[in-house]
Design a protein around this motif. Structure first.
Motif, PDB file in Angstrom:
ATOM      1  N   PRO A  30      40.802  72.253  90.372  1.00  9.82           N
ATOM      2  CA  PRO A  30      40.836  70.981  91.080  1.00  9.82           C
ATOM      3  C   PRO A  30      42.241  70.417  91.129  1.00  9.82           C
ATOM      4  O   PRO A  30      43.041  70.654  90.234  1.00  9.82           O
ATOM      5  CB  PRO A  30      39.938  70.096  90.224  1.00  9.82           C
ATOM      6  CG  PRO A  30      40.032  70.678  88.850  1.00  9.82           C
ATOM      7  CD  PRO A  30      40.256  72.134  89.012  1.00  9.82           C
ATOM      8  N   ALA A  34      41.794  64.983  93.117  1.00  9.74           N
ATOM      9  CA  ALA A  34      40.346  65.221  93.187  1.00  9.74           C
ATOM     10  C   ALA A  34      39.667  64.832  91.871  1.00  9.74           C
ATOM     11  O   ALA A  34      38.566  64.323  91.859  1.00  9.74           O
ATOM     12  CB  ALA A  34      40.062  66.685  93.498  1.00  9.74           C
ATOM     13  N   LEU A 107      33.248  61.534 100.399  1.00  8.43           N
ATOM     14  CA  LEU A 107      34.240  62.241  99.590  1.00  8.43           C
ATOM     15  C   LEU A 107      34.931  63.271 100.467  1.00  8.43           C
ATOM     16  O   LEU A 107      34.257  64.066 101.140  1.00  8.43           O
ATOM     17  CB  LEU A 107      33.560  62.952  98.407  1.00  8.43           C
ATOM     18  CG  LEU A 107      32.776  62.056  97.427  1.00  8.43           C
ATOM     19  CD1 LEU A 107      32.019  62.907  96.428  1.00  8.43           C
ATOM     20  CD2 LEU A 107      33.714  61.104  96.713  1.00  8.43           C
ATOM     21  N   ASP A 108      36.231  63.244 100.471  1.00  8.22           N
ATOM     22  CA  ASP A 108      37.019  64.137 101.320  1.00  8.22           C
ATOM     23  C   ASP A 108      36.563  64.030 102.780  1.00  8.22           C
ATOM     24  O   ASP A 108      36.459  65.030 103.477  1.00  8.22           O
ATOM     25  CB  ASP A 108      36.897  65.613 100.863  1.00  8.22           C
ATOM     26  CG  ASP A 108      37.082  65.771  99.361  1.00  8.22           C
ATOM     27  OD1 ASP A 108      37.949  65.066  98.810  1.00  8.22           O
ATOM     28  OD2 ASP A 108      36.347  66.578  98.766  1.00  8.22           O
ATOM     29  N   ARG A 176      35.304  68.940  91.311  1.00  9.29           N
ATOM     30  CA  ARG A 176      36.111  67.709  91.380  1.00  9.29           C
ATOM     31  C   ARG A 176      36.679  67.308  90.026  1.00  9.29           C
ATOM     32  O   ARG A 176      37.028  66.159  89.804  1.00  9.29           O
ATOM     33  CB  ARG A 176      35.258  66.599  91.989  1.00  9.29           C
ATOM     34  CG  ARG A 176      35.032  66.856  93.463  1.00  9.29           C
ATOM     35  CD  ARG A 176      33.998  65.949  94.094  1.00  9.29           C
ATOM     36  NE  ARG A 176      33.931  66.242  95.528  1.00  9.29           N
ATOM     37  CZ  ARG A 176      33.305  67.296  96.042  1.00  9.29           C
ATOM     38  NH1 ARG A 176      32.651  68.126  95.247  1.00  9.29           N
ATOM     39  NH2 ARG A 176      33.312  67.515  97.335  1.00  9.29           N
TER      40      ARG A 176
END
Ligand code: ZN
Length: 400
Positions: A30, A34, A107-108, A176
């Protein structure tokens, strides 16, 4: 120039990340940023990792053959925290999960939902529509709904709940930067599911060519016969099972990992099938005497939920019997069933097998009162002051 390169590199990392998720979240180192996006749902060293995400044998009757979440066994009352910032979309009571909270996250740039089940007070700490921070205390570990001990059942839905698909919560978090396996008290062994699971039919049921009552019946299976199924196949309402080499479909309510005493009963007389467990509730159907009833799981006080044909309803437990009127049994006005010994000699035994000890020797025309129907054609009976077991095929309803 430098800024453009950095942006292009981030885009490449994002693409790689997406690919890894689709492939099932293979271990990827990660990035530092993140790691700050998610947090464990329970404080470190307060839980054990018990049941894992993935294919499994049905643990209890009607259960799925695919565990959609990760179970974290913890003391009742342990704080449950939002794994990431987001918006509460479900909170409160729900069938099966007991009390739950569902949170939508972005997320992202992608939509995910996290689902926390079997909690206490699902809507006491958060409400639907509320925004929560990462790590916010949203509920407490409990054992509400279909649960045998306090634990958090955590699901993660890629694309959002319930329209998306579930992913392994451990992989989702690890990717993550949060590895629950290193933060738990203990991790139960993650076992590979067997290629086939052994089950029993929970009642007389039709084996069909497809997953629905609209499909033709291949054969009818009796209650408590051994069947097998493949883990992970068909997590919906129907189970694909095999009996004596023939594979078909039965409703999940009729598949149990253990032998079950539930099965068939018969109405003692004409009888009202009711909408609720009460004589003041609506009559949904009137039953003839000796109607074949399939026992359903629900029992309330002395009321039993049953199925007659395709109709479900409630009957008083005193109005149904283990045995059918006819060849073997006579029933008196108070509902007791009895019959007579049809052979010259019959052993009353201590257990429902031919190898168990003899309690008494019965003669032709001895009268036996039925106490319970056992498996394998045995009946628990009372003869005079003695209680024991006999094979039902040696009994007759023909009064000598
Ligand atoms: Zn679970």
């Amino acid at each position: 120039m430098g800024r453009i390169r950095a942006g292009a590199r981030r885009a490449l990392v994002a693409v790689a990340a997406t690919t890894a998720m689709v492939a099932g979240g293979a271990a990827v180192a990660p990035s530092a940023s993140a790691a700050t996006v998610v947090t464990p749902p329970l404080k470190d060293d307060t839980y054990v990792l018990s049941s894992y995400y993935g294919a499994r044998c049905m643990p209890v009757r009607s259960a799925s053959t695919f565990h959609l979440g990760q179970d974290l066994g913890a003391a009742s009352g342990t704080d449950v925290r939002a794994v990431a910032k987001g918006k509460v979309v479900k909170a409160g009571a729900v069938r099966g999960f007991g009390q739950w909270v569902v949170i939508d996250h972005t997320l992202d740039g992608k939509k995910f939902s996290s689902l926390y089940a079997h909690v206490i007070d699902g809507d006491a700490r958060v409400k639907v529509g509320q925004t929560v921070k990462k790590g916010q205390h949203i509920a407490d570990v409990g054992s509400t709904g279909t649960s045998t001990s306090p634990h958090l059942h955590l699901e993660v839905w890629k694309g959002g709940y319930p329209s998306g698909t579930t992913v392994d919560p451990l992989k989702f978090l690890k990717y993550r930067g949060v590895d629950l396996t290193t933060r738990s008290i203990r991790n139960y062994t993650r076992s590979t599911p067997p290629s086939s699971c052994s089950y029993f039919t929970a009642g007389k049921v039709n084996l069909r060519t497809g997953p629905g009552t609209g499909y033709p019946v291949m054969r009818t299976l009796q209650s408590n016969v051994r069947i097998s199924g493949t883990p992970g196949v068909a997590p919906g309402e129907w189970r694909q099972v095999t009996r004596n080499g023939r594979t078909g479909w039965v409703h999940r309510d009729y598949v149990s990992p253990s032998y079950t005493s539930q099965g068939s009963r018969y109405s003692l007389s004409t009888l009202n099938l009711r909408s609720k467990p009460s004589t003041s509730s609506k009559v949904v159907r009137s039953l003839p005497a000796d109607a074949h009833l399939t026992m359903l799981r629900d029992l309330k006080g002395s009321w039993q939920r049953v199925r007659y044909g395709s109709t479900n309803g409630w009957v008083h437990a005193r109005c149904i019997s283990d045995t059918r009127d006819g060849a073997q049994v006579v029933r008196n006005a108070s509902g007791a069933t009895y019959s007579w010994v049809a052979t010259s000699t019959l052993y009353l035994r201590q257990g429902a097998t031919t190898s168990s000890a003899k309690v008494a020797t019965l003669r032709r025309d001895d009268r036996v009162t039925h106490l319970a129907t056992m498996s394998g054609g045995w009946i628990k009976v009372k003869v005079g002051s003695k209680t024991g077991y006999v094979a039902s095929r040696y009994l007759t309803s023909d009064r000598p």
